[in-house]
Design a protein around this motif. Structure first.
Motif, PDB file in Angstrom:
ATOM      1  N   GLU A   1     -28.019  25.793 -36.629  1.00 36.35           N
ATOM      2  CA  GLU A   1     -27.727  26.856 -35.827  1.00 36.35           C
ATOM      3  C   GLU A   1     -28.271  28.277 -36.272  1.00 36.35           C
ATOM      4  O   GLU A   1     -28.777  29.232 -35.604  1.00 36.35           O
ATOM      5  CB  GLU A   1     -26.128  27.156 -35.636  1.00 36.35           C
ATOM      6  N   ARG A   2     -28.374  28.318 -37.694  1.00 39.38           N
ATOM      7  CA  ARG A   2     -28.792  29.418 -38.557  1.00 39.38           C
ATOM      8  C   ARG A   2     -30.278  29.560 -38.822  1.00 39.38           C
ATOM      9  O   ARG A   2     -30.814  30.166 -39.720  1.00 39.38           O
ATOM     10  CB  ARG A   2     -27.775  29.849 -39.485  1.00 39.38           C
TER      11      ARG A   2
ATOM     12  N   LYS B   1     -21.203  34.596 -29.311  1.00 37.88           N
ATOM     13  CA  LYS B   1     -20.743  33.410 -28.593  1.00 37.88           C
ATOM     14  C   LYS B   1     -19.436  32.939 -29.000  1.00 37.88           C
ATOM     15  O   LYS B   1     -18.504  32.676 -28.219  1.00 37.88           O
ATOM     16  CB  LYS B   1     -21.652  32.178 -28.398  1.00 37.88           C
ATOM     17  N   ASP B   2     -19.143  32.778 -30.263  1.00 39.21           N
ATOM     18  CA  ASP B   2     -17.932  32.124 -31.042  1.00 39.21           C
ATOM     19  C   ASP B   2     -16.838  32.981 -30.489  1.00 39.21           C
ATOM     20  O   ASP B   2     -15.476  32.501 -30.131  1.00 39.21           O
ATOM     21  CB  ASP B   2     -18.074  31.769 -32.369  1.00 39.21           C
TER      22      ASP B   2
ATOM     23  N   ASP C   1     -19.686  27.094 -40.142  1.00 42.57           N
ATOM     24  CA  ASP C   1     -20.148  28.265 -40.557  1.00 42.57           C
ATOM     25  C   ASP C   1     -20.319  28.275 -42.044  1.00 42.57           C
ATOM     26  O   ASP C   1     -19.499  27.500 -42.726  1.00 42.57           O
ATOM     27  CB  ASP C   1     -19.273  29.455 -40.230  1.00 42.57           C
TER      28      ASP C   1
HETATM   29 MG    MG Z   1     -20.508  32.191 -34.986  1.00 40.66          MG
END
Ligand code: MG
Ligand code: FAD
Ligand code: MG
Length: 313
Positions: free
Chosen positions: A305-306, A69-70, A172
């Protein structure tokens, strides 16, 4: 043609920027306004700092893309900026736009194929190649080869490359201290890293991507929030819809924050578009957990997110 898709991406970006954030605020909160500001900053990096230093039309810049997506958000903004840069370059010319050739037929992109990725993600990557007219370099699949070595091989095939665009964000892993433009670390082959998406958060990514109406990787619709290898990526546990046993149980996240974006999307069909989930992937995923999950965009906490990633063995 790349020219057409660049113009289309330009129009998507302009359309998002022209949303009346004040009137949408009742249903969307501040996210649209914040995303508009993030887009403007990314555009400034690209148009003022990057394209003035490296020519985006002669192969000096490549784009690292894996269908996530990024990098898809960044690709749309990047292509929109290519269109703008093209317009700027012909300004003052005595000839009309129609007499000028867009200087690029395909966008130089690079994909490092190291992991056993979901077939759905591979299919999405191929669909992206067609939709966005990418000239995709795919590294030879070899799990023994690390990323720096894979880029070394890439550079030996494309020595014209000076800089590579990366869709990495501050949230990230190891992303906190990165800069929009910086050289690679000493242990990496030497080139410039171009990182114009660092300041975006997860909500902004989804707000823009869902508004665009562009097709996104189908794994997100199934409850994935981050795409890794088949062996280390599960759907996000925070998105699991619990079985209704006895009294009411609730998923951590019950609503999509982006209903407005979907209903008012640029495509004009008020719909979400994903590529189809591969049958094999579906079996693997269901075998592991037969529960239903909310789509990935129901999760907006960057820290989570992860959460679907397993620790590497
Ligand atoms: Mg990403
Ligand atoms: P993701 O969100 O999965 O990826 C972030 C971005 O990385 C993506 O948007 C995409 O642009 C790119 N990317 C991720 N996976 C792939 C892939 N398989 N093929 C192509 N692009 C991909 N780390 C260092 O420590 N020092 C460095 O000097 C350094 N230079 C890098 C230069 C490039 C061109 C790239 C792509 C990465 C570099 N990295 C470097 C690694 C980088 O910091 C991330 O760790 C890496 O991109 C993986 O990201 P992620 O999986 O954490 O996040
Ligand atoms: Mg990754």
């Amino acid at each position: 043609m790349l020219q057409d898709v660049a113009l289309n991406c330009y129009n998507i970006v302009q359309s998002y920027l022209s949303i009346d954030a004040e009137s949408a605020v009742a249903t969307t909160g501040d996210v649209i306004k914040q995303t508009q500001e993030s887009i403007q900053l990314s555009r400034r990096y690209l148009l003022q700092d990057i394209f003035t230093r490296w020519d985006p039309f002669n192969g000096e810049i490549s784009f690292s893309y894996n269908g996530g997506k990024d990098c898809q958000v960044l690709l749309i903004i990047y292509l929109g900026c290519l269109w703008e840069f093209f317009l700027m370059s012909i300004q003052g010319s005595q000839y009309d736009l129609q007499f000028h050739m867009f200087p690029l037929q395909q966008l130089p992109t690079v994909y490092i194929d190291q992991e056993d990725t979901f077939l759905t993600a591979q299919d999405f990557l191929q669909r992206s190649v067609e939709r966005y007219h990418l000239s995709l370099y795919e590294s030879a699949k070899d799990k023994q080869v690390d990323m720096p070595s894979a880029f070394k091989s890439f550079l030996s095939v494309h020595p014209e490359t000076q800089a590579i665009v990366i869709g990495i964000r501050h949230t990230d892993p190891f992303g906190e201290t990165l800069q929009p433009i910086q050289k690679t670390d000493p242990s990496w082959p030497q080139f410039y890293r171009l990182q114009p998406l660092l300041h975006w958060n997860l909500s902004q990514i989804w707000s823009f991507l869902l508004y665009s109406g562009e097709e996104v990787c189908g794994l997100y619709e199934m409850g994935f929030t981050s795409l890794g290898s088949v062996n280390n990526t599960l759907r996000n546990p925070y998105l699991r819809i619990p079985e209704p046993i006895g009294s009411m149980t609730k998923a951590e996240t019950e609503h999509s924050d982006f209903q407005w974006e979907i209903e008012n999307n640029y495509r004009g069909d008020s719909n979400m578009h994903c590529n189809e989930i591969n049958e094999n992937d579906l079996n693997t995923i269901k075998q592991h957990d037969s529960s239903e999950f909310h789509p990935g965009w129901y999760l907006t906490k960057d820290e989570w997110e992860r959460a679907g990633r397993l620790a590497r063995k």
